[in-house]
Design an enzyme around this catalytic site. Structure first.
Site, PDB file in Angstrom:
ATOM      1  N   CYS A 117       0.831  -1.208   0.000  1.00  0.00           N
ATOM      2  CA  CYS A 117       0.000   0.000   0.000  1.00  0.00           C
ATOM      3  C   CYS A 117       0.862   1.253   0.000  1.00  0.00           C
ATOM      4  O   CYS A 117       1.849   1.339   0.727  1.00  0.00           O
ATOM      5  CB  CYS A 117      -0.889   0.035   1.250  1.00  0.00           C
ATOM      6  SG  CYS A 117      -2.266  -1.098   1.222  1.00  0.00           S
ATOM      7  N   ARG A 122       6.591   4.892   5.126  1.00  0.00           N
ATOM      8  CA  ARG A 122       6.663   3.703   5.990  1.00  0.00           C
ATOM      9  C   ARG A 122       8.095   3.195   5.913  1.00  0.00           C
ATOM     10  O   ARG A 122       8.374   2.190   5.275  1.00  0.00           O
ATOM     11  CB  ARG A 122       5.690   2.628   5.499  1.00  0.00           C
ATOM     12  CG  ARG A 122       4.224   2.880   5.792  1.00  0.00           C
ATOM     13  CD  ARG A 122       3.444   1.671   5.357  1.00  0.00           C
ATOM     14  NE  ARG A 122       2.071   1.684   5.823  1.00  0.00           N
ATOM     15  CZ  ARG A 122       1.262   0.637   5.743  1.00  0.00           C
ATOM     16  NH1 ARG A 122       1.691  -0.494   5.225  1.00  0.00           N
ATOM     17  NH2 ARG A 122       0.022   0.696   6.159  1.00  0.00           N
ATOM     18  N   ASP A 125      13.783   1.864   8.248  1.00  0.00           N
ATOM     19  CA  ASP A 125      14.963   2.158   9.073  1.00  0.00           C
ATOM     20  C   ASP A 125      14.858   1.571  10.476  1.00  0.00           C
ATOM     21  O   ASP A 125      15.867   1.186  11.072  1.00  0.00           O
ATOM     22  CB  ASP A 125      15.238   3.672   9.134  1.00  0.00           C
ATOM     23  CG  ASP A 125      14.095   4.468   9.734  1.00  0.00           C
ATOM     24  OD1 ASP A 125      12.950   3.997   9.649  1.00  0.00           O
ATOM     25  OD2 ASP A 125      14.344   5.561  10.274  1.00  0.00           O
ATOM     26  N   LEU A 126      13.629   1.468  11.024  1.00  0.00           N
ATOM     27  CA  LEU A 126      13.465   0.888  12.363  1.00  0.00           C
ATOM     28  C   LEU A 126      13.881  -0.580  12.374  1.00  0.00           C
ATOM     29  O   LEU A 126      14.484  -1.061  13.334  1.00  0.00           O
ATOM     30  CB  LEU A 126      12.010   1.031  12.831  1.00  0.00           C
ATOM     31  CG  LEU A 126      11.509   2.469  13.030  1.00  0.00           C
ATOM     32  CD1 LEU A 126      10.012   2.475  13.270  1.00  0.00           C
ATOM     33  CD2 LEU A 126      12.237   3.139  14.188  1.00  0.00           C
ATOM     34  N   LEU A 330      -0.951   8.004  12.859  1.00  0.00           N
ATOM     35  CA  LEU A 330       0.054   6.958  12.630  1.00  0.00           C
ATOM     36  C   LEU A 330       0.678   6.992  11.244  1.00  0.00           C
ATOM     37  O   LEU A 330       1.859   6.682  11.092  1.00  0.00           O
ATOM     38  CB  LEU A 330      -0.558   5.577  12.896  1.00  0.00           C
ATOM     39  CG  LEU A 330      -1.089   5.366  14.319  1.00  0.00           C
ATOM     40  CD1 LEU A 330      -1.648   3.970  14.480  1.00  0.00           C
ATOM     41  CD2 LEU A 330       0.005   5.607  15.353  1.00  0.00           C
TER      42      LEU A 330
END
Length: 422
Positions: A117, A122, A125-126, A330
């Site tokens: 999507c 989004r 990197d996390l 979010l």
């Protein structure tokens, strides 16, 4: 390419069986890469994202045996390679979930940057920082993540700056084969993560704090896990969507095969709007409201109001008396369905991450285009109450996450046809 043709303003009644949760099935499928044993996964939803993940695992060399359309036996004992190619990964963002298992078990992997999507930024990197905290060397080469840990991963503290569901899942899976203890701080708390923990625990991984924002994982001192068979939990977002089918059409519907505790933010809001609900151990029945009141929603991480239900409630707001306000905290660009709802006659104004919906509004059938998975369901909800016929295009988004949606709605009395674009 398919589209749905929907005749609006038809009374609905009956019951709906909820499928297994796509967002639980995807990380559990990825986690089978940690195991050398055969494992059977049941209650898999028959949706495009599951088929894409199964294809990715098969391409890596896992042996797959479908007992039926919802039950799959997998064995990842001997993989051909550890490269998740662009052609397979581009189909969905959840493909990034193979990064942790491949790196943990095989000490090196190549994973294409993902697709799926198009909902704002989004970033991965996390995920990459989490792997680096466990000792991995990470480089990005020509659109691929190249991850290496020649001596294996080592337990460490992983602090997420921002709560990430898939980031937490990747860290959990990687930590399962890391030496020593890993703490994941600011972990996501979704039920789907709790089920992933249960699956990993079945393979001998010790995990403390399941369901909380801090997880403590003691890695297994072996090259692979011995995972046990598992049944996927019901899909709380699909359940919430069908509750909204009942709510927007003001119909009496029974939603079966669910875990009501997982739906509390949704059911609390429906009660606030004016709907009587009969909540049982594994079902919820929604009854028509005498008056549907406007409402306010702010999307939050679980157990708050889910971002994946925001679009459906925006459609519902068009039929509620007064001014409703939805704040999306979010994701960026997650109001793309608003302009399509406006094509049906919705009175919606947008300001950055806040949508204001003025109701109640009589909607009129039109041609609309789905922009992402949940937006597609919102357009179908609106079409169910619109006067005349609506056509929802680009429903490949819908097929990523909803199993046989038109069949399930038609069983309630609706008139929904799946047709081919000319």
């Amino acid at each position: 390419m398919d589209f749905l043709e929907i005749v609006g303003q038809i009374p609905l009644k009956g019951g709906v069986e909820i499928s297994g949760a796509k967002n639980s099935a995807l990380p559990i499928l990825a986690a089978t890469l940690l195991s050398q044993q055969e494992v059977t996964i049941s209650a898999l939803p028959q949706v495009a994202d599951i088929k894409a993940m199964a294809s990715l695992l098969q391409n890596l060399g896992a042996e797959l045996d479908w007992f039926n359309s919802h039950t799959l036996k997998l064995c990842a004992k001997s993989l051909r390679h550890t490269e998740a190619t662009y052609d397979l990964v581009r189909k969905m963002r959840a493909s990034i979930l193979v990064l942790g298992p491949l790196l943990a078990r095989f000490k090196e992997c190549l994973v294409s940057l993902p697709g799926g999507c198009a909902i704002g930024a989004r970033p991965v990197d996390l995920h990459l920082k989490a792997m680096q905290q466990l000792g991995a060397e990470i480089t990005i080469e020509q659109g691929y993540i190249h991850a290496k840990a020649a001596k294996g991963l080592k337990g460490n503290d992983i602090l997420f700056d921002k709560i990430s569901v898939t980031g937490t899942e990747n860290a959990l899976m990687a930590a399962s084969l890391a030496k020593g203890i890993t703490r994941i701080i600011n972990a996501a708390k979704e039920p789907e993560i709790a089920q992933l923990c249960t699956f990993l625990q079945s393979g001998g991984v010790e995990i403390e704090g399941v369901g909380s924002s801090e997880l403590k994982i003691r890695g297994v001192e072996s090259d692979a896990l011995s995972l046990k068979d598992i049944q996927i939990i019901p899909d709380r977002i699909e359940a919430g969507t069908y509750l909204c089918v009942g709510a927007i059409t003001n119909s009496q519907l029974k939603i079966n095969h669910i875990i009501p505790n997982h739906l509390q933010a949704i059911t609390d809001k429906l009660i606030e709007i004016g709907f009587p609900l009969d909540i049982q151990q594994n079902s919820i029945e929604i009854y028509p409201a005498k008056k549907r009141q406007a409402f306010e929603i702010t999307t939050k991480e679980y157990p708050g109001f889910p971002t994946d239900m925001q679009a459906q409630f925006m459609a519902l707001a068009t039929q509620c008396l007064g001014t409703s306000v939805i704040e999306e905290t979010l994701f960026e660009n997650r109001f793309m369905h608003a302009s399509e709802l406006q094509r049906l006659g919705a009175n919606i104004s947008l300001k950055t991450n806040i949508a204001t919906i003025h109701g109640s509004t009589e909607l009129t059938g039109s041609d609309v285009m789905a922009t992402d998975l949940r937006a597609s369901s919102a357009l179908i909800l609106a079409a169910l109450v619109a006067k005349g016929v609506s056509r929802v295009h680009r429903i490949y988004h819908l097929d990523r996450g909803y199993e046989r949606l038109e069949d399930k709605i038609n069983a309630l009395g609706a008139k929904v046809l799946r047709l081919k674009e000319k």
